[in-house]
Structures are given as C-alpha cells and as structure tokens.
Design a protein around this motif. Structure first.
Motif, PDB file in Angstrom:
ATOM      1  N   ALA A  87     -11.307  29.313  39.306  1.00  0.00           N
ATOM      2  CA  ALA A  87     -11.855  30.792  39.340  1.00  0.00           C
ATOM      3  C   ALA A  87     -11.853  30.712  40.429  1.00  0.00           C
ATOM      4  N   GLU A  88     -11.473  29.657  41.852  1.00  0.00           N
ATOM      5  CA  GLU A  88     -11.180  29.647  42.856  1.00  0.00           C
ATOM      6  C   GLU A  88      -9.624  29.137  43.504  1.00  0.00           C
ATOM      7  N   ARG A  89      -8.801  30.154  42.438  1.00  0.00           N
ATOM      8  CA  ARG A  89      -7.715  29.309  42.907  1.00  0.00           C
ATOM      9  C   ARG A  89      -6.358  29.672  43.951  1.00  0.00           C
ATOM     10  N   PRO A  90      -5.684  29.174  45.318  1.00  0.00           N
ATOM     11  CA  PRO A  90      -5.073  29.472  45.931  1.00  0.00           C
ATOM     12  C   PRO A  90      -4.062  30.867  45.241  1.00  0.00           C
ATOM     13  N   LEU A  91      -4.249  31.563  46.244  1.00  0.00           N
ATOM     14  CA  LEU A  91      -2.881  32.288  45.918  1.00  0.00           C
ATOM     15  C   LEU A  91      -1.555  32.415  46.318  1.00  0.00           C
TER      16      LEU A  91
END
Length: 172
Positions: A87-91
C-alpha cells in the motif's frame, strides 16, 4: 564481464513475469538464519490479484528448479516469496506514478521540503496535483516536474471516498 546474482535473476525471470502480464518490480535475495529467501515483487497497471500471484509464483518456481538454471541461485535450499509492492509503495518509475493516479502521495522534493497531494494526471515531464486545503480552505492545483522529486510514496487513506461514492451522492 561479471554480473551480480540479482542481475542474473532479473535476466532469467523478467521475460517470464512479462509473459504473465506483470512487471518485475524488485528482486531481493536475503539470508534469514540458515535459509535464503528470494523475494520477487510484481505488479501491473490493473494490479496483481492472488490468482496472478499464484500463477507467476508457480512459473518462477519451475524456472528456478530447472537444472539448466541451477547456477542462478547456487547450491542449497531457498524459499521463494512472490508479492506486490504494498500500500505505501515508493514511486520510482514513470509507470508507478500513472498507477498512483487519484492516490494521495507524500513527496520529498530536492530542496528537502515535503508535499502531500493527490495525483490528478501524469505526463512525460511531471504531474498535475491537487493539494488538499487546510482548516476549511479549498484544495489548490499544483504542477510538479519529475526533476523536482527526490522521493515519493503513496499514503494509506482509511476514509478515502471512491468515485462510486461521488456518483451515489449526485444521484441522491
């Protein structure tokens, strides 16, 4: 020219992951006690459901267990874990920003300032954002070039309204 284990694994596994309609996002080989763990992170524009994860996991396992590919993981046992970025993936890639359209993202800019905004549109040069208003103020529009972004990470929203919620309110 020598290559690292991760490069050899990516070269071996990426075509297989792509053939399953997924993108190979990350490969990590870690030691956990006496065991080795191969973590493979996959995703797609539509997201990767459990069936897609299971299918690609079986295909990767068969490929890695093939005697012709035994040198890639070396001798000894290892555990294969296949999953999605979370859910909190780095872009980090252009496609990540496209997939995060409509999501709230925390940006760390090159000047070390931070900005939390919703991605509205993505093009080759940057992003059009909606910066939420504070204390009853209206949201504002902002343009952000990719060259200004040091880091970006999707934020979890527990009370996020879905587009379908908007439609239901308009119909009511």
């Amino acid at each position: 020219m020598s290559t690292t284990q991760n490069e050899r694994l990516r070269e071996l596994l990426e075509p297989l992951v792509s053939s399953q309609g997924l993108d190979l996002e990350e490969i990590e080989v870690a030691s956990v006690g006496r065991k080795r763990v191969l973590r493979v992170v996959v995703d797609s524009d539509e997201g990767a459901d459990l069936d897609a994860i299971a299918d690609v996991s079986r295909a990767l396992s068969a490929k890695l267990d093939d005697p012709d590919n035994s040198s890639v993981m070396g001798d000894g046992e290892y555990e294969l874990e296949v999953g999605t970025p979370g859910a909190e993936r780095p872009l980090t890639e252009h496609r990540h920003y496209i997939r995060a359209t409509t999501r709230l993202v925390k940006f760390t800019l090159n000047d070390d300032s931070e900005l939390v905004a919703r991605i509205l549109t993505v093009d080759d040069k940057g992003l059009d954002l909606e910066v939420p208003g504070v204390k009853g103020r209206k949201a504002t529009a902002r343009r952000l070039d990719f060259s200004d972004i040091a880091k970006a990470r999707v934020q979890v929203e527990f009370n996020r309204k879905n587009k379908s919620d908007d439609i239901e309110e308009e119909e009511a």
